[in-house]
Design a protein around this motif. Structure first.
Motif, PDB file in Angstrom:
ATOM      1  N   PRO A   1       4.207  -7.503  17.243  1.00  0.00           N
ATOM      2  CA  PRO A   1       5.307  -8.860  17.065  1.00  0.00           C
ATOM      3  C   PRO A   1       4.924  -9.970  16.446  1.00  0.00           C
ATOM      4  CG  PRO A   1       4.915  -8.018  19.211  1.00  0.00           C
ATOM      5  CD  PRO A   1       4.355  -7.188  18.703  1.00  0.00           C
ATOM      6  N   GLY A   2       5.279 -10.468  15.612  1.00  0.00           N
ATOM      7  CA  GLY A   2       4.744 -11.594  14.879  1.00  0.00           C
ATOM      8  C   GLY A   2       3.471 -11.695  13.471  1.00  0.00           C
ATOM      9  N   ALA A   3       3.160 -10.404  13.774  1.00  0.00           N
ATOM     10  CA  ALA A   3       2.327 -10.444  12.529  1.00  0.00           C
ATOM     11  C   ALA A   3       2.826 -10.680  11.077  1.00  0.00           C
ATOM     12  CB  ALA A   3       1.777  -8.843  13.504  1.00  0.00           C
ATOM     13  N   ASP A   4       2.114 -10.937  10.236  1.00  0.00           N
ATOM     14  CA  ASP A   4       2.183 -10.389   9.125  1.00  0.00           C
ATOM     15  C   ASP A   4       2.727  -9.140   8.469  1.00  0.00           C
ATOM     16  OD1 ASP A   4       0.032 -10.073   7.816  1.00  0.00           O
ATOM     17  OD2 ASP A   4      -0.185 -12.076   8.192  1.00  0.00           O
ATOM     18  N   LEU A   5       2.947  -8.700   7.742  1.00  0.00           N
ATOM     19  CA  LEU A   5       3.337  -7.507   7.007  1.00  0.00           C
ATOM     20  C   LEU A   5       2.203  -6.706   6.867  1.00  0.00           C
ATOM     21  CD1 LEU A   5       5.728  -5.246   6.846  1.00  0.00           C
ATOM     22  CD2 LEU A   5       5.848  -5.659   4.396  1.00  0.00           C
ATOM     23  N   ASP A   6       1.265  -7.734   5.902  1.00  0.00           N
ATOM     24  CA  ASP A   6       0.362  -6.982   5.871  1.00  0.00           C
ATOM     25  C   ASP A   6      -0.715  -6.221   6.500  1.00  0.00           C
ATOM     26  OD1 ASP A   6       0.053  -7.578   2.734  1.00  0.00           O
ATOM     27  OD2 ASP A   6      -0.492  -9.323   2.767  1.00  0.00           O
ATOM     28  N   THR A   7      -0.637  -7.372   7.925  1.00  0.00           N
ATOM     29  CA  THR A   7      -2.083  -6.774   9.293  1.00  0.00           C
ATOM     30  C   THR A   7      -1.176  -5.320   9.638  1.00  0.00           C
ATOM     31  OG1 THR A   7      -2.249  -9.373   9.699  1.00  0.00           O
ATOM     32  CG2 THR A   7      -2.201  -7.230  11.737  1.00  0.00           C
ATOM     33  N   ARG A   8       0.564  -5.295   9.676  1.00  0.00           N
ATOM     34  CA  ARG A   8       0.454  -3.969  10.791  1.00  0.00           C
ATOM     35  C   ARG A   8       0.462  -2.817   9.173  1.00  0.00           C
ATOM     36  NH1 ARG A   8       6.100  -6.258  13.641  1.00  0.00           N
ATOM     37  NH2 ARG A   8       5.611  -8.227  13.568  1.00  0.00           N
ATOM     38  N   VAL A   9       1.095  -3.316   7.664  1.00  0.00           N
ATOM     39  CA  VAL A   9       0.156  -2.261   7.070  1.00  0.00           C
ATOM     40  C   VAL A   9      -1.085  -2.000   7.397  1.00  0.00           C
ATOM     41  CG1 VAL A   9       0.005  -1.227   4.674  1.00  0.00           C
ATOM     42  CG2 VAL A   9       2.462  -2.797   5.669  1.00  0.00           C
TER      43      VAL A   9
ATOM     44  N   ASN B   1       0.991  -0.762  -0.067  1.00  0.00           N
ATOM     45  CA  ASN B   1       0.295  -0.078  -0.310  1.00  0.00           C
ATOM     46  C   ASN B   1       1.045   1.107   0.076  1.00  0.00           C
ATOM     47  OD1 ASN B   1      -1.314   2.109   1.054  1.00  0.00           O
ATOM     48  ND2 ASN B   1      -3.012   0.462   0.607  1.00  0.00           N
ATOM     49  N   GLU B   2       0.500   1.983  -0.741  1.00  0.00           N
ATOM     50  CA  GLU B   2       1.022   3.024  -0.862  1.00  0.00           C
ATOM     51  C   GLU B   2       1.257   4.340   0.186  1.00  0.00           C
ATOM     52  OE1 GLU B   2       3.376   4.644  -4.124  1.00  0.00           O
ATOM     53  OE2 GLU B   2       3.208   2.362  -3.967  1.00  0.00           O
ATOM     54  N   GLN B   3       0.513   4.399   1.295  1.00  0.00           N
ATOM     55  CA  GLN B   3       0.390   4.663   2.266  1.00  0.00           C
ATOM     56  C   GLN B   3       1.248   4.546   3.260  1.00  0.00           C
ATOM     57  OE1 GLN B   3      -4.278   4.723   2.870  1.00  0.00           O
ATOM     58  NE2 GLN B   3      -3.264   5.875   4.580  1.00  0.00           N
ATOM     59  N   LEU B   4       1.785   3.120   3.038  1.00  0.00           N
ATOM     60  CA  LEU B   4       3.589   2.605   4.003  1.00  0.00           C
ATOM     61  C   LEU B   4       4.475   3.659   3.798  1.00  0.00           C
ATOM     62  CD1 LEU B   4       5.218   0.896   5.455  1.00  0.00           C
ATOM     63  CD2 LEU B   4       4.633  -0.864   4.212  1.00  0.00           C
TER      64      LEU B   4
ATOM     65  N   ALA C   1      -2.185   3.865  13.448  1.00  0.00           N
ATOM     66  CA  ALA C   1      -0.837   4.464  13.695  1.00  0.00           C
ATOM     67  C   ALA C   1       0.177   5.464  12.835  1.00  0.00           C
ATOM     68  CB  ALA C   1       0.430   2.796  13.641  1.00  0.00           C
ATOM     69  N   ASP C   2       0.894   5.948  12.597  1.00  0.00           N
ATOM     70  CA  ASP C   2       1.584   6.893  11.994  1.00  0.00           C
ATOM     71  C   ASP C   2       2.628   6.037  11.247  1.00  0.00           C
ATOM     72  OD1 ASP C   2      -0.461   9.218  12.624  1.00  0.00           O
ATOM     73  OD2 ASP C   2       0.241   8.203  14.197  1.00  0.00           O
ATOM     74  N   VAL C   3       3.066   5.529  11.711  1.00  0.00           N
ATOM     75  CA  VAL C   3       4.113   4.172  11.787  1.00  0.00           C
ATOM     76  C   VAL C   3       4.589   3.471  12.171  1.00  0.00           C
ATOM     77  CG1 VAL C   3       7.116   4.377  12.029  1.00  0.00           C
ATOM     78  CG2 VAL C   3       5.767   6.503  11.557  1.00  0.00           C
ATOM     79  N   ILE C   4       4.887   2.004  11.481  1.00  0.00           N
ATOM     80  CA  ILE C   4       4.522   0.488  11.749  1.00  0.00           C
ATOM     81  C   ILE C   4       6.385   0.370  12.458  1.00  0.00           C
ATOM     82  CG2 ILE C   4       2.514  -0.206  11.026  1.00  0.00           C
ATOM     83  CD1 ILE C   4       4.232  -1.301   8.614  1.00  0.00           C
ATOM     84  N   THR C   5       6.533  -0.301  13.391  1.00  0.00           N
ATOM     85  CA  THR C   5       8.156  -0.560  13.396  1.00  0.00           C
ATOM     86  C   THR C   5       7.766  -2.571  13.741  1.00  0.00           C
ATOM     87  OG1 THR C   5       7.366  -1.027  15.568  1.00  0.00           O
ATOM     88  CG2 THR C   5       8.113   1.267  15.329  1.00  0.00           C
ATOM     89  N   VAL C   6       9.519  -2.968  13.105  1.00  0.00           N
ATOM     90  CA  VAL C   6       9.539  -3.537  12.474  1.00  0.00           C
ATOM     91  C   VAL C   6      11.107  -4.678  13.446  1.00  0.00           C
ATOM     92  CG1 VAL C   6       8.172  -4.575  10.480  1.00  0.00           C
ATOM     93  CG2 VAL C   6      10.170  -4.021  10.267  1.00  0.00           C
ATOM     94  N   GLY C   7      10.853  -5.292  13.560  1.00  0.00           N
ATOM     95  CA  GLY C   7      12.541  -5.520  14.760  1.00  0.00           C
ATOM     96  C   GLY C   7      12.947  -7.019  13.750  1.00  0.00           C
ATOM     97  N   VAL C   8      12.351  -8.628  13.541  1.00  0.00           N
ATOM     98  CA  VAL C   8      13.233  -9.745  13.396  1.00  0.00           C
ATOM     99  C   VAL C   8      13.844  -9.636  12.038  1.00  0.00           C
ATOM    100  CG1 VAL C   8      13.516 -12.104  12.043  1.00  0.00           C
ATOM    101  CG2 VAL C   8      12.789 -11.340  14.891  1.00  0.00           C
TER     102      VAL C   8
END
Length: 353
Positions: A288-296, A2-5, A304-311
């Motif tokens: 934590p543990g969510a797939d990227l589509d869920t985070r987006v 998604n372009e919003q990301l 969220a305004d910004v998402i953070t990813v770790g691993v």
């Protein structure tokens, strides 16, 4: 994707090119004196295409250390080490904030140069063992901070924030999550105090608010963030009043107009949405543990305004390019997450290699 990301954003005074940030992750690769190295600088510079790098937890004082080989930000040598890191990230076009993490009771004297007993809100020994050079050892009962020492610890955070800015950081994040000192003041099982820092929810949030106020006063609210993890049982934390305590905390923090609130989602969607509604500035979310589509979807839904990813960021130095082009992701190696050399740290392949 998604372009919003990939839309620009602003977090306080920090402009971001897009909305995918790197979450803080302990890697245990500093010197025994807590000084970041050239290897650390390379690691962070490799990941500078993420919108914002939030560094590994960094002790604001000697008593804030609990693990082996974690960085500090309370000596001149540590500041010089962090300057190498921030320069490398900025030269690569990135933005970086230093996470200030006082571990409190999650410590063992064998892991620190000073060898002192850990400190905490109350003298409550945590369950579990701590890895040391002598092998796993039970964590000892901590020493309760006096009321005067609590105030001094607030000043340690203030001084560390100033040093982080002197080291070239774009800001700092206060670690109020994951069972470390700020979280220990919030939780009823670790805070059994009877002074103004214990008892009621109003008293238990006081330390977090005082730390945030001091840091914002020192370096500016627009360069100050805070991370919370409501209901997270990590490091032997037990919270039975999250629906009361965290809205109270966020209401108390909101007038400070900090750059951002960074929430680690613990599964209580209703609570996270309430905290979002109460927060006036940028809201960073980690699932934590969510797939990227869920985070987006957290961005597209306005949660969220910004998402953070770790691993994902750990294993993919060029994560942004891979996501934008649909390239496959590297497989992370958990055996090299903590400690060691360049293996599993700076040797994950990029597409250009």
């Amino acid at each position: 994707m998604n372009e919003q990301l990939w839309a620009p954003a602003k977090v306080g005074e920090i402009p971001l090119e897009h909305r995918l940030a790197m979450a803080p992750m302990t890697r245990d690769r500093s010197t025994p004196e807590g000084v970041p190295t050239d290897l650390n600088a390379l690691y962070y510079a490799q990941r500078s295409s993420t919108a914002l790098i939030i560094t590994e937890g960094t002790q604001p004082s000697a008593d804030g250390q609990g693990y082996l080989l974690t960085p500090g930000i309370h000596t001149d040598e540590q500041v010089a080490g962090w300057r190498r890191v921030t320069d490398a990230v900025h030269d690569a076009g990135g933005r970086i904030v230093v996470q200030l993490m006082h571990v409190g009771r999650i410590a063992h004297p064998a892991n620190t140069p000073h060898g002192r007993q850990p400190v905490a809100p109350s003298a409550v020994r945590p369950a579990g063992a701590m890895f040391t050079l002598q092998g796993p050892q039970e964590m000892p009962e901590p020493r309760q901070l006096s009321t005067e020492e609590v105030a001094a610890t607030v000043e340690d955070f203030r001084a560390a924030a100033a040093r982080a800015i002197a080291a070239g950081a774009d800001g700092v994040e206060i670690h109020g999550a994951n069972g470390y000192l700020v979280h220990q003041f919030l939780a009823g099982n670790t805070n059994r105090r009877t002074d103004r820092y214990g008892g009621s929810a109003e008293n238990r949030i006081r330390f977090a608010v005082e730390v945030a106020t001091a840091v914002a006063d020192e370096i500016g609210a627009g360069r100050t963030g805070i991370r919370l993890s409501p209901g997270n049982p990590f490091n032997d934390i037990a919270e039975d009043d999250t629906r009361e305590l965290y809205p109270a905390l966020v209401r108390a923090l909101a007038p400070l107009n900090l750059a951002y609130l960074h929430v680690a989602h613990g599964g209580d969607e209703e609570l996270v949405r309430e905290l979002r509604s109460l927060w006036p500035t940028a809201f960073l979310l980690n699932r934590p543990g969510a797939d990227l589509d869920t985070r987006v979807r957290d961005i597209t839904s306005g949660l969220a305004d910004v998402i953070t990813v770790g691993v994902m960021a750990l294993a993919n130095p060029d994560l942004v390019e891979r996501l934008r082009t649909g390239a496959p992701l590297n497989t992370p190696d958990p055996q090299t997450f903590y400690g060691g050399d360049e293996r599993g740290y700076t040797d994950y392949p990029a597409l250009s290699r």
